[in-house]
Design a protein around this motif. Structure first.
Motif, short mmCIF file in Angstrom:
data_model
loop_
_atom_site.label_atom_id
_atom_site.label_comp_id
_atom_site.label_asym_id
_atom_site.label_seq_id
_atom_site.Cartn_x
_atom_site.Cartn_y
_atom_site.Cartn_z
N THR A 101 0.80 -1.13 0.04
CA THR A 101 -0.10 0.07 -0.24
C THR A 101 0.92 1.22 -0.09
O THR A 101 1.59 1.30 0.65
CB THR A 101 -1.07 0.00 1.36
OG1 THR A 101 -1.50 -1.27 1.42
CG2 THR A 101 -1.89 1.19 1.07
N PHE A 133 -2.98 11.81 -5.34
CA PHE A 133 -3.79 10.75 -5.83
C PHE A 133 -3.89 10.57 -7.47
O PHE A 133 -3.98 9.39 -7.85
CB PHE A 133 -5.30 10.74 -5.54
CG PHE A 133 -5.50 10.81 -3.99
CD1 PHE A 133 -5.06 9.61 -3.42
CD2 PHE A 133 -6.35 11.74 -3.19
CE1 PHE A 133 -5.28 9.29 -2.09
CE2 PHE A 133 -6.35 11.44 -1.85
CZ PHE A 133 -5.97 10.26 -1.38
N LYS A 137 -0.41 8.43 -7.67
CA LYS A 137 -1.19 7.27 -7.39
C LYS A 137 -1.02 6.84 -5.96
O LYS A 137 -0.89 5.49 -5.74
CB LYS A 137 -0.82 6.03 -8.38
CG LYS A 137 -0.80 6.75 -9.89
CD LYS A 137 -2.14 6.81 -10.47
CE LYS A 137 -2.03 7.30 -12.02
NZ LYS A 137 -3.35 7.88 -12.31
N ASP A 139 -2.20 5.46 -2.31
CA ASP A 139 -3.46 4.74 -2.20
C ASP A 139 -4.11 5.40 -0.93
O ASP A 139 -5.33 5.42 -0.94
CB ASP A 139 -2.99 3.15 -1.68
CG ASP A 139 -2.40 2.60 -2.93
OD1 ASP A 139 -3.13 2.62 -3.96
OD2 ASP A 139 -1.33 1.87 -2.73
N GLN A 183 -8.11 9.52 4.04
CA GLN A 183 -8.79 9.65 2.78
C GLN A 183 -7.95 8.44 1.89
O GLN A 183 -6.81 8.54 1.70
CB GLN A 183 -8.67 10.97 2.07
CG GLN A 183 -9.75 10.99 0.92
CD GLN A 183 -9.78 12.46 0.40
OE1 GLN A 183 -10.55 12.52 -0.49
NE2 GLN A 183 -9.44 13.44 1.36
N THR A 184 -8.70 7.83 1.11
CA THR A 184 -8.28 6.73 0.22
C THR A 184 -8.53 7.35 -1.12
O THR A 184 -9.42 8.34 -1.28
CB THR A 184 -9.10 5.29 0.21
OG1 THR A 184 -10.41 5.56 -0.05
CG2 THR A 184 -9.07 4.82 1.78
N ARG A 185 -7.91 6.81 -2.10
CA ARG A 185 -7.83 7.19 -3.45
C ARG A 185 -9.11 7.06 -4.18
O ARG A 185 -9.73 7.72 -4.96
CB ARG A 185 -6.65 6.63 -4.34
CG ARG A 185 -6.87 7.04 -5.84
CD ARG A 185 -5.33 6.95 -6.52
NE ARG A 185 -4.83 5.72 -6.44
CZ ARG A 185 -4.85 4.68 -7.33
NH1 ARG A 185 -5.21 5.16 -8.56
NH2 ARG A 185 -4.11 3.69 -7.10
N TYR A 186 -9.89 5.81 -3.56
CA TYR A 186 -11.20 5.44 -4.13
C TYR A 186 -12.05 6.52 -3.58
O TYR A 186 -12.87 7.09 -4.19
CB TYR A 186 -11.45 4.03 -3.43
CG TYR A 186 -13.02 3.48 -3.66
CD1 TYR A 186 -13.33 3.34 -5.12
CD2 TYR A 186 -13.98 4.11 -2.84
CE1 TYR A 186 -14.61 2.84 -5.30
CE2 TYR A 186 -15.35 3.63 -2.95
CZ TYR A 186 -15.63 3.26 -4.26
OH TYR A 186 -16.83 2.88 -4.46
N GLU A 187 -12.01 6.89 -2.30
CA GLU A 187 -12.94 7.96 -1.96
C GLU A 187 -12.67 9.47 -2.39
O GLU A 187 -13.56 9.93 -2.87
CB GLU A 187 -12.58 8.11 -0.12
CG GLU A 187 -13.20 7.08 0.63
CD GLU A 187 -12.76 7.04 2.04
OE1 GLU A 187 -13.35 6.64 2.97
OE2 GLU A 187 -11.38 7.75 2.14
N TYR A 188 -11.36 9.57 -2.68
CA TYR A 188 -11.00 10.76 -3.45
C TYR A 188 -11.69 10.83 -4.90
O TYR A 188 -12.51 11.88 -5.29
CB TYR A 188 -9.56 11.21 -3.57
CG TYR A 188 -9.14 12.13 -4.42
CD1 TYR A 188 -9.22 13.56 -3.97
CD2 TYR A 188 -8.84 12.15 -5.72
CE1 TYR A 188 -8.78 14.59 -4.69
CE2 TYR A 188 -8.65 13.08 -6.57
CZ TYR A 188 -8.47 14.41 -6.05
OH TYR A 188 -7.92 15.55 -6.76
N LEU A 189 -11.28 9.73 -5.68
CA LEU A 189 -12.00 9.70 -7.01
C LEU A 189 -13.58 9.68 -6.99
O LEU A 189 -14.27 10.28 -7.84
CB LEU A 189 -11.51 8.41 -7.71
CG LEU A 189 -9.82 8.38 -7.93
CD1 LEU A 189 -9.61 6.96 -8.49
CD2 LEU A 189 -9.42 9.55 -8.96
N GLN A 190 -14.23 8.93 -6.29
CA GLN A 190 -15.58 8.90 -6.09
C GLN A 190 -15.95 10.18 -5.75
O GLN A 190 -17.02 10.76 -6.44
CB GLN A 190 -15.91 7.94 -4.96
CG GLN A 190 -17.41 7.72 -5.06
CD GLN A 190 -17.80 6.63 -3.91
OE1 GLN A 190 -17.17 6.63 -2.70
NE2 GLN A 190 -18.50 5.58 -4.24
#
Length: 198
Positions: A101, A133, A137, A139, A183-190
């Motif tokens: 990670t 992010f 990239k 995580d 904060q995760t990358r998934y949360e940021y992108l979402q």
């Protein structure tokens, strides 16, 4: 040999805010900000009774920059603070994630007090998260804030960070808890995909 390891990334943020690579030429500013006890009250979790020495400041930035992208924060060309995107260095956080990670932390300081409360932190953090992010990239990113620092808490929350844990600050007179925001990358992108959609 330079003390601060620099890089080649300049980040243009909103409202005239720009993040430029930190290097040794900025040490006089870092010395000034790190000898201002009012600035250090908000930046440092420890109950400092005296400012950092020049040697300590140089050592801090030499150590951090070896594993971080360190930036000078400018507002319309005026240096007002610094920030960095650093590889996570807290063993207990590293141990909580799979080994591969990409864990980072963000730290920041607006050293020019006349620029406090002007939205510079919001613009800085938005640009730094985009860099972290989307370009790097990463995580997962953390921000560590003490509970008495309401301004930094609100900044993290507005930027999409969620409170993960509260660690008792037993040795601090000014803080009851150290707060860990994540904060995760998934949360940021979402979050940002939804913004662009609407």
């Amino acid at each position: 040999m330079p003390s601060i390891r620099s890089h080649n990334h300049t980040l243009q943020a909103e409202n005239g805010v720009r993040l430029v690579p930190l290097d040794d030429s900025h040490l006089p500013l870092l010395y000034r900000w790190n000898t201002d006890m009012e600035v250090l009250y908000w930046v440092e979790a420890e109950d400092l009774t005296e400012p950092y020495t020049r040697e300590q400041v140089r050592g801090i930035y030499e150590h951090v920059s070896a594993n971080a992208f360190c930036f000078l924060i400018e507002q319309d060309g005026v240096p007002v603070g610094d920030c960095w995107l650093q590889k996570m260095n807290l063993p207990e956080i590293l141990a909580a994630y799979p080994r591969r990670t990409d864990l980072r932390r963000i730290d920041y300081c607006i050293g020019e007090k006349s620029y406090w409360g002007k939205g510079i932190g919001t613009a800085m953090l938005k640009a730094l998260l985009e860099f972290a992010f989307l370009e790097q990239k990463c995580d997962v990113i953390y921000i560590m804030v003490e509970d008495y620092n309401q301004r930094s808490r609100k900044l993290a929350e507005r930027a999409g960070f969620r409170l993960e844990s509260r660690i008792p600050a037993a040795e601090s007179q000014k803080a009851s808890y150290s707060l860990r925001y994540v904060q995760t990358r998934y949360e940021y992108l979402q979050k940002n995909a939804l913004k662009s959609f609407f």
